[in-house]
Design a protein around this motif. Structure first.
Motif, PDB file in Angstrom:
ATOM      1  N   LEU A 177      -8.442 -29.325  18.487  1.00  0.00           N
ATOM      2  CA  LEU A 177      -9.364 -28.527  17.255  1.00  0.00           C
ATOM      3  C   LEU A 177     -10.120 -29.391  16.780  1.00  0.00           C
ATOM      4  O   LEU A 177      -9.868 -30.567  16.327  1.00  0.00           O
ATOM      5  N   THR A 181     -13.738 -31.285  11.753  1.00  0.00           N
ATOM      6  CA  THR A 181     -12.740 -30.134  11.222  1.00  0.00           C
ATOM      7  C   THR A 181     -12.201 -30.922   9.876  1.00  0.00           C
ATOM      8  O   THR A 181     -12.607 -32.094   9.514  1.00  0.00           O
ATOM      9  N   ILE A 201      -9.842 -17.604   9.815  1.00  0.00           N
ATOM     10  CA  ILE A 201     -10.641 -18.482  10.626  1.00  0.00           C
ATOM     11  C   ILE A 201     -11.776 -18.995  10.207  1.00  0.00           C
ATOM     12  O   ILE A 201     -12.731 -18.129   9.828  1.00  0.00           O
ATOM     13  N   GLN A 203     -15.209 -21.916  10.368  1.00  0.00           N
ATOM     14  CA  GLN A 203     -15.919 -22.864  10.831  1.00  0.00           C
ATOM     15  C   GLN A 203     -16.473 -23.893   9.885  1.00  0.00           C
ATOM     16  O   GLN A 203     -16.583 -25.072  10.198  1.00  0.00           O
ATOM     17  N   ALA A 225      -7.101 -21.499  10.445  1.00  0.00           N
ATOM     18  CA  ALA A 225      -7.683 -22.243  11.508  1.00  0.00           C
ATOM     19  C   ALA A 225      -9.232 -22.527  11.152  1.00  0.00           C
ATOM     20  O   ALA A 225     -10.097 -21.956  11.385  1.00  0.00           O
ATOM     21  N   THR A 227     -12.281 -24.327  12.490  1.00  0.00           N
ATOM     22  CA  THR A 227     -12.478 -24.688  13.980  1.00  0.00           C
ATOM     23  C   THR A 227     -13.485 -25.699  14.138  1.00  0.00           C
ATOM     24  O   THR A 227     -13.642 -26.425  15.017  1.00  0.00           O
ATOM     25  N   GLU A 230     -15.898 -26.606  17.433  1.00  0.00           N
ATOM     26  CA  GLU A 230     -15.160 -26.166  18.766  1.00  0.00           C
ATOM     27  C   GLU A 230     -15.319 -26.920  20.060  1.00  0.00           C
ATOM     28  O   GLU A 230     -16.034 -26.066  20.939  1.00  0.00           O
ATOM     29  N   GLU A 234     -11.553 -22.477  19.931  1.00  0.00           N
ATOM     30  CA  GLU A 234     -12.767 -21.826  19.556  1.00  0.00           C
ATOM     31  C   GLU A 234     -12.202 -20.534  18.625  1.00  0.00           C
ATOM     32  O   GLU A 234     -11.134 -19.880  18.760  1.00  0.00           O
ATOM     33  N   THR A 235     -13.372 -20.213  17.950  1.00  0.00           N
ATOM     34  CA  THR A 235     -12.904 -18.735  17.298  1.00  0.00           C
ATOM     35  C   THR A 235     -12.259 -17.726  18.253  1.00  0.00           C
ATOM     36  O   THR A 235     -11.242 -16.935  17.605  1.00  0.00           O
ATOM     37  N   PHE A 238      -8.526 -18.078  18.624  1.00  0.00           N
ATOM     38  CA  PHE A 238      -7.728 -17.832  17.391  1.00  0.00           C
ATOM     39  C   PHE A 238      -7.565 -16.390  16.960  1.00  0.00           C
ATOM     40  O   PHE A 238      -6.491 -15.730  16.931  1.00  0.00           O
TER      41      PHE A 238
END
Length: 741
Positions: A177, A181, A201, A203, A225, A227, A230, A234-235, A238
């Motif tokens: 991950l 992040t 989720i 970013q 999550a 991300t 990534e 990645e999205t 999840f």
């Protein structure tokens, strides 16, 4: 964007350079080499693995690499938070640091190799995680989190560093991950809330905070999550994982850039098959937004119109604001399937009801007129002079007796009504207090959706804080707009999923008989002449006019006799795109002399403009019909896309088009037409006959087949105009333009 991810694979040509360097393993599906059944005809995957992330979110053991207890240092604060999180989830935590014997009183290992047990999750509190990846792989660590920044979000040098990190992760077999992040995955989630949960989720971690705080309003969250860049997870990973979780009622996403278009579609398809709503904010609608998104995440942002269409095509609900994200996700997570699509508006003010109803109807919600019998029933408790047809104006909700509840129950009992919305623009105790309580009590005894808009700017009233927010059966909003957006999304989602059939199940696996003939017509790196482009269409069964390519005036006259007057004559050459502007099209020619003169004029103009020709086309003239455009373009994120719209010389001015990402079926081809502002032209206006819509849909599907089979060779295709003739007479491609990759 790298071309391969764990759990999915891609044949993106951009991965070839990396494969040549030996950095990527061969693509796999479900851990094996893909077969023809795993891929569509373009070589793209039709299935994706669901990553097993159970031990990421609930590890039994956790290592903190670079753990610290030096007060005032960021690492100490993060280590302390991770210790607390490990205690909450029941994980054994092992600090790792080369010079410390213990951290916060916990024995510390000097290296990954010295860990006392195999760990599920490693958190990397180091500036450069790359040297640790091989060590973690040797220790058989399943998951890692890299907080470090300075990667693709910083420019070319950072992108190169991230590519090296991603390649090392792929070789290692662990899942990563990040990088770039944060700690959102290790937040403290409330465990005293019940009902379906939202899985989040993001970013950008900060952008998920409004959804996370829904817990303070009694709405359950199960996962978060964050991300980041990534490099690996990645999205899409999840979304696929959350769609399989029984406790997840909705998935909320904040997306800055998508890493792999096909992986995203497969994940959205998985959620749609299971009826799990996905609600997303996707930045990059404008050029400025897209530029900021790229600089923040280092992602390739596809054309927004394509992203928007792809999300709509697979049932992803796109919203604009974080407030819409939280309200829509909360409603979709908790509301039951609607028994009807009708919306009833109930208010204590005629003005409020009328205002809300206008906005709701404009947004596409259906407000059915209640039957005369139902209106008579309501008038038992509401004065006759007040309107109850829908919206229902009670003139002031009864406070001192049972009538208020009777009114609400009677509305909910109407079979046309699936949703009851009560807008309360401001508190007016005790009336608003009693109204709120009656709505909550009624909601507890019905399967229908009950919504309240509490418009008070204060939001501290007991009727709001205790009565409405204390109910898990009433959906409460603060604005008219968010309520309408969420209810429309709720109805749209269930309508979509009730009839959903995955296009991946029906996607063609092998080439059609047309493919070999069409492939022979391609000229790599070149634009085809109109004549060659029409041969391409003909290979796929798309009708073109009777025509002949000639190279002399005499041959033009003979061709006109065979084609049949009146005729159209057009210059044809591999470098011609806009013939009309150059005067290279002549229409309505009715005699041999006109044809001879037109031939000489066309060739003279071509010589003057220094445009090479392969000849002049003498074409059948087709006059009646609706001019449309159908085409193929190549999106950097999703690959080949198919567009349909109003055509003719004003196509770039009108910009009335709809787009889809293959594969899609006949239902989506028809839905494209419904999105056009000029859709009514196909139904016949001002005495014109209805157009052959079925033939137009068939052309769209045939062009989609071209896009799938020739996607690696065909950069662009335009059929403009495609003349759609009156119903039953078909459609004819009058002009075509094609560019080979």
């Amino acid at each position: 964007m790298l071309g391969s991810t764990h759990g999915t694979f891609t044949t993106d040509p951009r991965r070839a350079r990396v494969v040549a360097c030996g950095e990527l393993p061969p693509p796999t599906v479900h851990g094996r080499t893909p077969t023809a059944e795993d891929l569509d005809v373009s070589g793209r995957p039709l299935h994706s693995d669901v990553p097993d992330l159970d031990r990421f979110f609930r590890p039994e053991s956790l290592a903190v690499i670079g753990a610290s207890d030096t007060e005032g240092r960021p690492g100490a604060g993060i280590t302390r938070r991770l210790i607390a999180w490990a205690e909450r989830v029941g994980a054994r935590l092992h600090p790792v640091h080369p010079t410390r014997r213990e951290v916060f009183g916990i024995p510390c290992s000097p290296s990954v190799a010295d860990l006392p047990e195999q760990v599920d999750l490693a958190v990397l509190l180091v500036a450069d995680p790359l040297p640790l990846i091989e060590q973690l792989a040797e220790a058989k660590v399943r998951f890692a989190v890299a907080f470090a920044s300075g990667f693709a979000e910083t420019g070319e040098r950072g992108a190169a560093a991230q590519a090296r990190l991603a390649a090392a992760v792929r070789r290692s077999g662990l899942r990563l991950l990040g990088p770039n992040t944060n700690l959102n995955a290790f937040e403290e989630f409330r465990d005293d809330l019940e009902g379906p949960a939202i899985a989040l989720i993001t970013q950008s971690g900060h952008q998920g905070r409004p959804v996370f705080t829904l817990q303070e309003l009694g709405i359950r969250l199960s996962h978060w999550a964050p991300t980041g860049n990534e490099a690996d997870l990645e999205t899409s990973d999840f979304i696929s994982y959350f769609a399989e979780r029984p406790e997840v009622g909705a998935i909320a996403c904040y997306v800055e850039g998508l890493k792999d278009g096909r992986a995203f579609l497969l994940a959205a398809d998985r959620a749609a098959r299971r009826g799990v709503p996905v609600v997303a904010v996707k930045v990059g609608r404008t050029e400025t937004g897209a530029r900021m998104a790229a600089s923040h995440t280092g992602k390739l942002t596809g054309a927004d119109a394509v992203v928007d269409a792809a999300m709509r095509q697979f049932g992803v609900i796109r919203v604009d604001g974080l407030d819409e994200l939280q309200d829509t996700s909360a409603l979709l997570a908790r509301a039951r399937r609607p028994s009807a699509e009708g919306v009833a508006v109930y208010s204590i003010s005629g003005g409020t009801g009328a205002h809300f109803s206008d906005l709701a109807a404009e947004a596409g919600l259906m407000l059915p007129t209640l039957s005369e019998g139902k209106q008579a029933e309501l008038h038992q408790w509401i004065p006759e002079y007040l309107g109850v047809a829908n919206p229902i104006d009670n003139g002031g909700h009864p406070v001192g007796d049972w009538r208020g509840r009777k009114i609400i129950d009677a509305i909910l009992d109407d079979p046309q009504v699936g949703v009851l919305i009560c807008p309360i623009t401001g508190p007016f105790p005790p009336m608003s207090d009693k109204l709120a309580q009656d709505l909550v009590d009624a909601a507890e005894e019905t399967d229908k959706l009950v919504c309240v808009v509490w418009g008070s700017p204060v939001g501290t009233e007991d009727a709001y804080r205790r009565t409405l927010l204390g109910s898990s059966r009433v959906a409460t909003f603060r604005t008219f707009a968010n309520c309408i957006t969420a209810v429309r999304a709720h109805l749209d989602h269930h309508r979509f999923t009730s009839g959903y059939r995955s296009p991946f199940d029906e996607a063609p696996r092998g080439p059609s008989p047309s493919f070999r003939k069409a492939r022979a017509l391609m000229r790599p790196g070149q634009q085809l002449s109109e004549h060659a482009a029409k041969q391409l269409l003909r290979a796929y069964g798309i009708r073109v006019p009777r025509e002949q390519l000639v190279t002399s005036a005499a041959a033009a006259v003979r061709a006109a006799g065979l084609v049949g007057y009146p005729v159209v004559m057009k210059a044809s050459g591999p470098q011609l795109a806009h013939k009309t502007e150059l005067g290279l099209v002549k229409t309505g020619l009715t005699s041999a002399s006109q044809v001879r003169d037109a031939y000489r004029e066309l060739t003279d103009i071509a010589r003057y403009e220094d445009v090479p020709l392969d000849g002049v086309l003498v074409c059948q003239m087709v006059e009646r019909g609706v001019e449309m455009v159908v085409g193929v373009t190549h999106d950097a994120l999703f690959g080949p896309t198919v567009t349909v719209g109003l055509g003719g010389v004003l196509v770039e001015v009108l910009r009335d088009t709809a787009v889809r990402v293959p594969p899609f079926g006949e239902d989506q081809a028809k839905a494209m037409l419904c999105e056009l502002r000029g859709r009514a032209l196909l139904d016949g206006v001002r005495g014109a006959a209805p157009a052959d819509v079925d033939a137009l849909v068939e052309v769209v599907l045939r062009v989609q087949r071209m896009a799938l089979e020739l996607g690696g060779d065909l950069a662009e295709l335009d059929i403009n105009p495609l003349m759609v003739l009156p119903r039953g007479q078909g459609a004819v491609a009058l002009d075509a333009f094609a560019v080979c990759r």
